[in-house]
Design a protein around this motif. Structure first.
Motif, PDB file in Angstrom:
ATOM      1  N   SER A   1      -6.186  50.709   4.057  1.00 25.86           N
ATOM      2  CA  SER A   1      -7.461  51.505   4.764  1.00 25.86           C
ATOM      3  C   SER A   1      -8.368  52.486   3.982  1.00 25.86           C
ATOM      4  CB  SER A   1      -6.940  52.245   5.640  1.00 25.86           C
ATOM      5  OG  SER A   1      -6.004  51.403   6.980  1.00 25.86           O
ATOM      6  N   ASP A   2      -9.617  52.159   4.112  1.00 24.15           N
ATOM      7  CA  ASP A   2     -10.615  53.420   3.592  1.00 24.15           C
ATOM      8  C   ASP A   2     -11.647  53.476   4.721  1.00 24.15           C
ATOM      9  OD1 ASP A   2     -10.079  55.047   1.478  1.00 24.15           O
ATOM     10  OD2 ASP A   2     -10.179  53.422   0.143  1.00 24.15           O
ATOM     11  N   GLY A   3     -12.757  54.052   4.444  1.00 24.67           N
ATOM     12  CA  GLY A   3     -13.867  54.031   5.270  1.00 24.67           C
ATOM     13  C   GLY A   3     -15.303  53.666   4.947  1.00 24.67           C
TER      14      GLY A   3
ATOM     15  N   ASN B   1      -0.716  63.718   7.361  1.00 19.66           N
ATOM     16  CA  ASN B   1      -1.356  63.338   8.658  1.00 19.66           C
ATOM     17  C   ASN B   1      -2.191  62.486   8.586  1.00 19.66           C
ATOM     18  OD1 ASN B   1       0.262  65.657   9.883  1.00 19.66           O
ATOM     19  ND2 ASN B   1      -1.214  66.954   8.959  1.00 19.66           N
ATOM     20  N   MET B   2      -1.975  61.237   7.731  1.00 21.69           N
ATOM     21  CA  MET B   2      -3.249  60.193   7.640  1.00 21.69           C
ATOM     22  C   MET B   2      -3.066  59.333   9.091  1.00 21.69           C
ATOM     23  SD  MET B   2      -2.905  57.015   5.042  1.00 21.69           S
ATOM     24  CE  MET B   2      -3.637  55.469   5.374  1.00 21.69           C
ATOM     25  N   THR B   3      -4.365  59.080   9.495  1.00 26.70           N
ATOM     26  CA  THR B   3      -4.307  58.425  10.902  1.00 26.70           C
ATOM     27  C   THR B   3      -4.858  56.916  10.766  1.00 26.70           C
ATOM     28  OG1 THR B   3      -6.849  58.990  11.115  1.00 26.70           O
ATOM     29  CG2 THR B   3      -5.406  60.598  11.910  1.00 26.70           C
ATOM     30  N   LEU B   4      -5.072  56.244   9.563  1.00 22.72           N
ATOM     31  CA  LEU B   4      -5.319  55.365   9.451  1.00 22.72           C
ATOM     32  C   LEU B   4      -4.257  54.258   9.428  1.00 22.72           C
ATOM     33  CD1 LEU B   4      -8.737  55.540   7.067  1.00 22.72           C
ATOM     34  CD2 LEU B   4      -8.532  55.311   9.793  1.00 22.72           C
ATOM     35  N   PRO B   5      -4.349  53.064   9.550  1.00 20.94           N
ATOM     36  CA  PRO B   5      -3.292  52.052   9.093  1.00 20.94           C
ATOM     37  C   PRO B   5      -2.799  52.184   7.919  1.00 20.94           C
ATOM     38  CG  PRO B   5      -4.572  51.161  10.899  1.00 20.94           C
ATOM     39  CD  PRO B   5      -5.448  52.305  10.248  1.00 20.94           C
TER      40      PRO B   5
ATOM     41  N   ALA C   1      -9.983  63.818  -1.767  1.00 21.05           N
ATOM     42  CA  ALA C   1     -10.708  62.780  -1.212  1.00 21.05           C
ATOM     43  C   ALA C   1     -10.234  62.192   0.172  1.00 21.05           C
ATOM     44  CB  ALA C   1     -11.180  61.803  -1.957  1.00 21.05           C
ATOM     45  N   LEU C   2      -8.981  61.909   0.215  1.00 19.04           N
ATOM     46  CA  LEU C   2      -8.289  61.354   1.374  1.00 19.04           C
ATOM     47  C   LEU C   2      -8.148  62.449   2.569  1.00 19.04           C
ATOM     48  CD1 LEU C   2      -5.224  59.554  -0.512  1.00 19.04           C
ATOM     49  CD2 LEU C   2      -7.281  58.490   0.741  1.00 19.04           C
ATOM     50  N   MET C   3      -7.990  63.691   2.043  1.00 17.83           N
ATOM     51  CA  MET C   3      -7.981  64.526   3.261  1.00 17.83           C
ATOM     52  C   MET C   3      -9.448  64.547   3.746  1.00 17.83           C
ATOM     53  SD  MET C   3      -5.492  67.303   1.367  1.00 17.83           S
ATOM     54  CE  MET C   3      -5.663  68.643   2.997  1.00 17.83           C
TER      55      MET C   3
ATOM     56  N   LEU D   1       1.314  55.619  -3.102  1.00 19.63           N
ATOM     57  CA  LEU D   1       0.810  56.946  -3.377  1.00 19.63           C
ATOM     58  C   LEU D   1      -0.400  57.343  -2.633  1.00 19.63           C
ATOM     59  CD1 LEU D   1       1.199  57.407  -7.407  1.00 19.63           C
ATOM     60  CD2 LEU D   1       2.312  58.741  -5.636  1.00 19.63           C
ATOM     61  N   TYR D   2      -1.391  56.249  -2.340  1.00 20.90           N
ATOM     62  CA  TYR D   2      -2.404  56.369  -1.668  1.00 20.90           C
ATOM     63  C   TYR D   2      -2.346  56.481  -0.233  1.00 20.90           C
ATOM     64  CZ  TYR D   2      -7.516  55.214  -1.321  1.00 20.90           C
ATOM     65  OH  TYR D   2      -8.879  55.470  -1.146  1.00 20.90           O
ATOM     66  N   ASP D   3      -1.464  56.108   0.218  1.00 22.56           N
ATOM     67  CA  ASP D   3      -0.681  56.232   1.413  1.00 22.56           C
ATOM     68  C   ASP D   3      -0.349  57.613   1.826  1.00 22.56           C
ATOM     69  OD1 ASP D   3      -1.892  53.951   2.606  1.00 22.56           O
ATOM     70  OD2 ASP D   3       0.228  52.740   2.591  1.00 22.56           O
ATOM     71  N   HIS D   4       0.442  58.205   0.977  1.00 20.29           N
ATOM     72  CA  HIS D   4       1.124  59.496   1.218  1.00 20.29           C
ATOM     73  C   HIS D   4       0.670  60.713   0.519  1.00 20.29           C
ATOM     74  CE1 HIS D   4       4.026  56.280   2.203  1.00 20.29           C
ATOM     75  NE2 HIS D   4       4.728  57.230   2.960  1.00 20.29           N
ATOM     76  N   LEU D   5      -0.288  60.517  -0.210  1.00 24.66           N
ATOM     77  CA  LEU D   5      -1.062  61.721  -0.954  1.00 24.66           C
ATOM     78  C   LEU D   5      -1.889  62.462   0.038  1.00 24.66           C
ATOM     79  CD1 LEU D   5      -2.352  60.526  -4.264  1.00 24.66           C
ATOM     80  CD2 LEU D   5      -0.687  62.305  -4.114  1.00 24.66           C
ATOM     81  N   CYS D   6      -2.318  61.808   1.218  1.00 14.53           N
ATOM     82  CA  CYS D   6      -3.052  62.439   2.393  1.00 14.53           C
ATOM     83  C   CYS D   6      -1.877  62.724   3.494  1.00 14.53           C
ATOM     84  CB  CYS D   6      -3.916  61.726   2.935  1.00 14.53           C
ATOM     85  SG  CYS D   6      -4.715  62.254   4.428  1.00 14.53           S
TER      86      CYS D   6
END
Length: 526
Positions: A158-160, A127-131, A80-82, A120-125
């Protein structure tokens, strides 16, 4: 403005379709788009309007699902993060980043657990571009001003946000662009299976007229009706089950200032979001209630309204009361039944069941709006061994949805250009048009106000209504106000009645010209 005409004849004499997709929610439209773009001849039928059920009743988030980490759904969260990253790029008009504030409550999950989950939420994805996540002192941070004084610490991540029903419509539009036929208000009555394909009877739910089509394979993306479709109309046994869970939301006048959203923990271990909505309001949701009644008729209960009000009142200084609610909506999530005892713990992952004992059928169980594109890609790949036309490479991960042909960071400059093009529009109207339609807003707006036509309320023009009828399958005031323009909260009952009369007269005056949105030319996207 492009004209609309019949894409293809649907009759017993027509050449067989490669794929008949049943269901005009996000999964059905995503699968139709992917398959058509690989060269398949696709017909999608939807018994109501596009996104008229589950897909327009979401919390309107493109997110990894932070709380799913508690249930060890690491693969689902990572995927989902990707997908969040991909969708931000291919639909930058209707999907945009949002910061979420998570206050820490000493009575609930410990701070170290929240920090671990957010790490984990920040690092499971990759090349994350969000803050990334940061800790907050809620007594000094602007986001803490709306919160009660007993909340001192918190986190921001961050989310969308997504215009959910518009995401569905844009997928349908792009499916047509690459060759699919999409028919709304068209119900699958039954389908008979043979070794080489399916013979399906479909019915226009407005006129009652029935016709027959043939397809080599069927996709059952009927959402809450997936099991009923298999059993009653397709006569196909299934080893999988769907579990219906109702999710309800309330909308109230704006509770807090700022562009951030909030995520609140409840004593029952559930979470509730409070999100800025259409600039003047706050969206609060959701609930998780088992549902065993007709999924076509679902409403919020008084207990759910009370629950949502109490949930945010534990945190906000401004009290939200049931009488403050200006709008509610509820939908039924067709979750894959994993035998969880708690409705909140039922997996949001999806299962794709392919039955190829004769002509193939693929049924979609579960899923979430964030992962629809990947689900569609997986579905087409599962069908590819049975339909050689689908063996072309996937293409949807980098192809913008209609109107989204600009970089995510370019929205503000696009807005400036659009305002210069149509200076008679207010700043708010310009923002709404560009957020809903992206670069297609130029097909709606004109440099001067005279050609916008009559107005239904303060901001909905006849030109926008005509565009939605001609290009987006809109057939009623409800379609336009709640699933296309998002203006349902800003018109009076009289405006709504005038709009309905206008739509009906427009459809009666030229029924053949609005039968199926075009264009019809297939483009090479493989």
């Amino acid at each position: 403005m492009s004209s609309i005409h019949e894409v293809s004849s649907v009759s017993g004499s027509a050449a067989p379709y490669d794929l008949l997709v049943v269901g005009g929610g996000i999964n059905g439209c995503g699968i139709a788009r992917d398959a058509a773009g690989r060269g398949a001849k696709v017909l999608l039928v939807e018994q109501d309007d596009l996104a008229s059920h589950t897909s327009s009743a979401s919390t309107k988030l493109i997110h990894g699902g932070l709380r799913y980490l508690e249930y060890y759904e690491f693969r689902l969260v990572r995927e989902a993060l990707m997908e969040r990253e991909r969708l931000l790029k291919i639909a930058p008009h209707i999907i945009w980043p949002m910061r979420f504030v998570l206050p820490h409550s000493k009575m609930l999950r410990p701070a170290w657990l929240l920090r671990t989950g957010l790490f984990l939420y920040d690092h499971l994805c990759p090349n994350m571009t969000l803050p990334r996540t940061k800790a907050l002192n809620l007594r000094s941070a602007p986001a803490g001003r709306s919160l009660r004084s007993d909340y001192v610490r918190g986190f921001e991540y961050s989310d969308g946000w997504v215009q959910d029903s518009r995401l569905v419509v844009l997928n349908a539009m792009d499916a047509v662009r690459v060759g699919a036929t999409v028919k709304t208000r068209t119900r699958l009555v039954k389908a008979v299976r043979a070794a080489q394909g399916w013979t399906a009877t479909i019915e226009d739910t407005v006129t009652g007229e029935q016709s027959t089509v043939e397809a080599k394979a069927v996709v059952n993306a009927a959402g809450p009706w997936v099991a009923e479709l298999l059993q009653d109309r397709l006569n196909v046994p299934s080893r999988n089950r769907v579990r219906l869970v109702k999710g309800s939301h309330i909308v109230v006048p704006r509770v807090f200032e700022g562009s951030q959203a909030y995520i609140f923990q409840n004593p029952d271990k559930r979470i509730v979001f409070a999100i800025p909505y259409e600039q003047d309001f706050t969206l609060i949701g959701t609930t998780d209630v088992p549902w065993e009644q007709d999924p076509a008729h679902v409403e919020i209960s008084q207990d759910e309204i009370t629950y949502l009000c109490e949930s945010v009142n534990r945190y906000f200084t401004k009290t939200v009361r049931p009488e403050d609610v200006v709008w509610t909506y509820a939908g039924v999530r067709p979750l894959y039944d994993d035998n969880s005892g708690n409705a909140s713990a039922v997996t949001r992952d999806y299962v794709l069941d392919v039955d190829a004992t004769s002509a193939p059928i693929l049924s979609v169980f579960g899923g979430k709006i964030t992962t629809f594109r990947k689900l569609a890609e997986h579905a087409v790949e599962k069908l590819a061994p049975h339909l050689p036309v689908l063996r072309k490479a996937g293409w949807t991960d980098g192809t913008p949805l209609p109107g989204g042909e600009f970089a995510p960071t370019d929205f503000d400059s696009q807005l400036q250009r659009f305002r210069a093009y149509a200076p008679h529009l207010s700043e708010r109207s310009s923002w709404r048009l560009l957020r809903n339609y992206g670069l297609r807003a130029y097909d709606i707006a004109t440099p001067d106000s005279d050609r916008m036509g009559r107005m239904f309320g303060k901001t909905l023009s006849a030109r926008e209504v005509d565009y939605l009828i001609d290009n987006e399958w809109a057939r009623s005031a409800e379609d336009i106000l709640w699933r296309r323009s998002r203006l349902g909260l800003f018109v009076t009952d009289a405006d709504r009645a005038d709009l309905q009369t206008y739509v009906e007269s427009r459809l009666q005056a030229s029924p053949s010209s609005v039968s199926d949105p075009g264009p019809v030319t297939r483009q090479n996207v493989a």
